[in-house]
Design an enzyme around this catalytic site. Sequence first.
Site, mmCIF file in Angstrom:
data_model
loop_
_atom_site.group_PDB
_atom_site.id
_atom_site.type_symbol
_atom_site.label_atom_id
_atom_site.label_comp_id
_atom_site.label_asym_id
_atom_site.label_seq_id
_atom_site.Cartn_x
_atom_site.Cartn_y
_atom_site.Cartn_z
ATOM 1 N N TYR A 1 59.484 -35.900 -83.234
ATOM 2 C CA TYR A 1 58.212 -36.567 -82.915
ATOM 3 C C TYR A 1 58.171 -37.968 -83.540
ATOM 4 C CZ TYR A 1 53.383 -38.049 -83.367
ATOM 5 O OH TYR A 1 52.243 -38.817 -83.349
ATOM 6 N N SER B 1 52.759 -44.061 -85.532
ATOM 7 C CA SER B 1 52.352 -43.053 -86.515
ATOM 8 C C SER B 1 53.021 -43.309 -87.857
ATOM 9 C CB SER B 1 52.798 -41.677 -85.999
ATOM 10 O OG SER B 1 52.685 -40.713 -87.017
ATOM 11 N N LYS C 1 58.254 -41.975 -81.902
ATOM 12 C CA LYS C 1 57.292 -43.051 -82.184
ATOM 13 C C LYS C 1 58.028 -44.323 -82.623
ATOM 14 C CE LYS C 1 53.678 -41.254 -80.860
ATOM 15 N NZ LYS C 1 52.758 -41.875 -79.903
HETATM 16 N N1 LIG Z 1 45.943 -37.339 -84.301
HETATM 17 C C1 LIG Z 1 46.685 -37.911 -85.246
HETATM 18 O O1 LIG Z 1 46.537 -37.625 -86.452
HETATM 19 C C2 LIG Z 1 47.723 -38.955 -84.883
HETATM 20 C C3 LIG Z 1 48.434 -39.582 -85.910
HETATM 21 C C4 LIG Z 1 49.385 -40.549 -85.580
HETATM 22 C C5 LIG Z 1 49.594 -40.901 -84.250
HETATM 23 N N2 LIG Z 1 48.905 -40.267 -83.266
HETATM 24 C C6 LIG Z 1 49.160 -40.667 -81.874
HETATM 25 O O2 LIG Z 1 47.919 -41.002 -81.278
HETATM 26 C C7 LIG Z 1 47.975 -40.741 -79.873
HETATM 27 C C8 LIG Z 1 46.773 -39.923 -79.467
HETATM 28 O O3 LIG Z 1 46.774 -38.725 -80.219
HETATM 29 P P1 LIG Z 1 45.566 -37.685 -80.172
HETATM 30 O O4 LIG Z 1 45.452 -37.110 -81.532
HETATM 31 O O5 LIG Z 1 44.381 -38.276 -79.532
HETATM 32 O O6 LIG Z 1 46.241 -36.565 -79.232
HETATM 33 P P2 LIG Z 1 45.674 -35.846 -77.936
HETATM 34 O O7 LIG Z 1 46.673 -34.793 -77.584
HETATM 35 O O8 LIG Z 1 44.258 -35.428 -78.130
HETATM 36 O O9 LIG Z 1 45.709 -37.018 -76.871
HETATM 37 C C9 LIG Z 1 46.862 -37.365 -76.131
HETATM 38 C C10 LIG Z 1 46.414 -37.591 -74.705
HETATM 39 O O10 LIG Z 1 47.544 -38.004 -73.921
HETATM 40 C C11 LIG Z 1 47.624 -37.221 -72.733
HETATM 41 N N3 LIG Z 1 49.038 -37.145 -72.369
HETATM 42 C C12 LIG Z 1 50.034 -36.579 -73.093
HETATM 43 N N4 LIG Z 1 51.202 -36.721 -72.432
HETATM 44 C C13 LIG Z 1 50.937 -37.422 -71.284
HETATM 45 C C14 LIG Z 1 51.717 -37.876 -70.187
HETATM 46 N N5 LIG Z 1 53.038 -37.632 -70.113
HETATM 47 N N6 LIG Z 1 51.117 -38.554 -69.193
HETATM 48 C C15 LIG Z 1 49.779 -38.806 -69.240
HETATM 49 N N7 LIG Z 1 48.972 -38.388 -70.237
HETATM 50 C C16 LIG Z 1 49.552 -37.705 -71.241
HETATM 51 C C17 LIG Z 1 46.992 -35.885 -73.090
HETATM 52 O O11 LIG Z 1 46.469 -35.180 -71.991
HETATM 53 C C18 LIG Z 1 45.872 -36.317 -74.051
HETATM 54 O O12 LIG Z 1 44.672 -36.618 -73.365
HETATM 55 C C19 LIG Z 1 49.325 -40.068 -79.630
HETATM 56 O O13 LIG Z 1 50.218 -41.069 -79.183
HETATM 57 C C20 LIG Z 1 49.719 -39.562 -80.996
HETATM 58 O O14 LIG Z 1 51.121 -39.465 -81.132
HETATM 59 C C21 LIG Z 1 47.974 -39.307 -83.549
#
Ligand SMILES: NC(=O)c1ccc[n+]([C@@H]2O[C@H](COP(=O)([O-])OP(=O)(O)OC[C@H]3O[C@@H](n4cnc5c(N)ncnc54)[C@H](O)[C@@H]3O)[C@@H](O)[C@H]2O)c1
Length: 326
Positions: A143, A119, A147
């Site tokens: 958070y 991120s 990362k």
């Molecule tokens: N959305 C954003 O703007 C953004 C920005 C930077 C980084 N990210 C990263 O992208 C990734 C996906 O984010 P997203 O926005 O799709 O979030 P999201 O919450 O929609 O998806 C995360 C998924 O991981 C699963 N999960 C969480 N903890 C878990 C565990 N311990 N075991 C198994 N499954 C688990 C959840 O059920 C979910 O389906 C994450 O790593 C997040 O940190 C997201």
Amino acid sequence: MTVVVTGGAGYIGAHVVRLLAARGERVVVVDDLSSGRAERVGDARLEVMDLAADVAVDRLAALLVEVGAHAVVHLAARKRVDESLTRPTWYYRQNVGGTANVLEAMHQAEVPALVFSSSAAVYGAAGAGLVTEDSPTSPMNPYGETKLAGEWLVRDAARAWGMRCLSLRYFNVAGAGWDDLHDPAALNLVPLVLGRIRAGLPPLVFGADHPTTDGTCIRDYVHVLDLAEAHVAALDHVAPPDGGSGDHAEVLNVGTGVGSSVLEVIGAFASAIGSPVVPEVLGRRAGDPPQVVASVDRAADVLGWRAARDLADIVQSTVAAELAAR
Ligand SMILES: NC(=O)c1ccc[n+]([C@@H]2O[C@H](COP(=O)([O-])OP(=O)(O)OC[C@H]3O[C@@H](n4cnc5c(N)ncnc54)[C@H](O)[C@@H]3O)[C@@H](O)[C@H]2O)c1
């Protein structure tokens, strides 16, 4: 190619799963469904598993062997900044512990290629210029720290075990590639603005006196479908048809290289819905950097990938998905 996608039932993961499936890849999703939804994975096999649990290494390793995985895309993580401030140890267990478990399982199962979700939060308060991958990292909350620690783990595992890995530092992800895959969590500006408009309330602007062109904060909004395409390009890089050779660990920004202010985002909503939107301006929030915009040249050099969609596409797809969900 067989790809295991952790977090594939989540917002971003479901887009990656759908693109990979459309390309004819065999996809297996591992997700604990804490924020993900089973119906988002389509025809892909879904294994419900908490990757941070002690038993996860052996369970995941057995699955990787069983399905003959060539690569893993590791998106599963907790992503709430506010929650990470109140539950820091749990966030480290979930995000860093979960990543350690995924890497150990890959080592046990001899899966050599990984794409890891990082991120722009690793940069913290970036300066006024474009943020390059060599800019200092200084996360501002647990958070972001999880990362950055995840990136270090990935790098060290690549070195120790000869893996090929890419950590993608996503900037502000928004929009919907398909109406049914919209972001259900209103955690960033784009869904927040739409939520306020639909509730008949003015969108909130925190600070109109920042040192930016119109005084409001500037961020780099990347369309989730562009981001999913970056993952496909990243997989081709770490898991080429000949399998690749030698260890490799790199970090890449995934953004557009173009900043949009809060007022520009609100203006894009006004255009998309065809009526004026008048925001309410409040004071600055502590710790909000005025500008965070990615330099995207390295991703273009390494992956041959650049974002193809702009802010208007992001906002229009968000509005369309919200209308379809009614
Ligand atoms: N959305 C954003 O703007 C953004 C920005 C930077 C980084 N990210 C990263 O992208 C990734 C996906 O984010 P997203 O926005 O799709 O979030 P999201 O919450 O929609 O998806 C995360 C998924 O991981 C699963 N999960 C969480 N903890 C878990 C565990 N311990 N075991 C198994 N499954 C688990 C959840 O059920 C979910 O389906 C994450 O790593 C997040 O940190 C997201």
